[in-house]
Design a protein around this motif. Structure first.
Motif, mmCIF file in Angstrom:
data_model
loop_
_atom_site.group_PDB
_atom_site.id
_atom_site.type_symbol
_atom_site.label_atom_id
_atom_site.label_comp_id
_atom_site.label_asym_id
_atom_site.label_seq_id
_atom_site.Cartn_x
_atom_site.Cartn_y
_atom_site.Cartn_z
ATOM 1 N N LEU A 91 0.830 -1.209 0.000
ATOM 2 C CA LEU A 91 0.000 0.000 0.000
ATOM 3 C C LEU A 91 0.865 1.260 0.000
ATOM 4 N N ARG A 134 -6.853 2.884 -10.028
ATOM 5 C CA ARG A 134 -6.573 2.914 -8.592
ATOM 6 C C ARG A 134 -7.322 1.793 -7.882
ATOM 7 N N ARG A 135 -8.592 1.601 -8.242
ATOM 8 C CA ARG A 135 -9.370 0.520 -7.629
ATOM 9 C C ARG A 135 -8.796 -0.847 -7.997
ATOM 10 N N TYR A 138 -5.694 -1.471 -5.884
ATOM 11 C CA TYR A 138 -6.091 -1.807 -4.511
ATOM 12 C C TYR A 138 -6.613 -3.241 -4.446
ATOM 13 N N THR A 157 -13.804 -5.071 2.279
ATOM 14 C CA THR A 157 -12.734 -4.532 1.441
ATOM 15 C C THR A 157 -13.241 -3.511 0.425
ATOM 16 N N ALA A 161 -12.003 0.456 0.362
ATOM 17 C CA ALA A 161 -11.374 1.011 -0.842
ATOM 18 C C ALA A 161 -11.715 2.473 -1.042
ATOM 19 N N VAL A 192 -6.457 2.172 7.088
ATOM 20 C CA VAL A 192 -6.603 1.117 6.087
ATOM 21 C C VAL A 192 -6.090 -0.230 6.596
#
Length: 212
Positions: A91, A134-135, A138, A157, A161, A192
């Motif tokens: 991350l 970006r998603r 992740y 989750t 996000a 997170v």
């Protein structure tokens, strides 16, 4: 930095467009947007900044919305996904790759934020270029961490996000404060990672209760 793939094709016949000219014009958009905002950006100002004629701009883009959408496409993130072997490290690594204070991304997004809600095509472009990658990054990081046994069974989750982009956009658009590595690391460590793993960073075991 290259323009979007279709930007080198002529709009309606004629000779192929010069990619270097396109890059110069789109770079001018990226410079002007943070200075004046979307509403005050004009095709003429872009031409002047790039040292081009007004006709050159209009041969390439029919209006300002189309021009800005191509400038946003220049922000596409193409770096490979980090795989460090640790959820937290992954991350932080992806954050370091994404948070480029010397780049134009944050300033451009701030400049067009109000216009996104008025322009569905611009909103769709931002979604495709910024939000979806970006998603996807992740999701891949979470799946790798799940395979290593780092993700708590109860972790939502999909909801988690939304935490990072929501806080970053609030800081950029509402508070006007910069988003740097220190701020991003605070989000990862305070929110997170604890939400995904079920325990706070520094606690010995998942599921342990933090001291009150």
């Amino acid at each position: 930095m290259l323009p979007p793939d279709d930007a080198t094709r002529p709009k309606s016949g004629g000779r192929p467009r010069d990619p270097e000219r396109d890059v110069a014009l789109l770079a001018a958009v990226s410079e002007i947007l943070p200075e004046v905002g979307y509403d005050r950006l004009t095709m003429d100002s872009v031409a002047a900044r790039a040292g081009a004629s007004r006709a050159t701009v209009y041969r390439r883009w029919k209006d300002k919305s189309e021009l800005v959408r191509d400038a946003v496409r220049m922000l596409a993130w193409t770096e490979p996904l980090p795989d460090t072997g640790s959820l937290r490290s992954d991350l932080l690594a992806v954050g370091a790759m994404y948070l480029d204070r010397d780049g134009p991304r944050d300033a451009i997004l701030s400049a067009i934020a109000a216009s996104i809600n008025r322009d569905p095509q611009l909103r769709e472009t931002v979604e495709q270029v910024i939000a979806e990658p970006r998603r996807a990054a992740y999701a891949a990081i979470v799946e790798n961490a799940r395979a290593r046994g780092e993700i708590a069974d109860s972790a939502d989750t999909a909801l988690i996000a939304d935490v990072v982009p929501a806080m970053i956009f609030y800081r950029l658009l509402d508070s006007g404060e910069p988003v740097d590595g220190t701020y991003y690391e605070r989000i990862i460590d305070a929110l997170v990672v604890p939400l995904l793993t079920g325990y706070s960073v520094g606690n010995a075991e998942p599921g342990s209760t933090a001291s009150q």
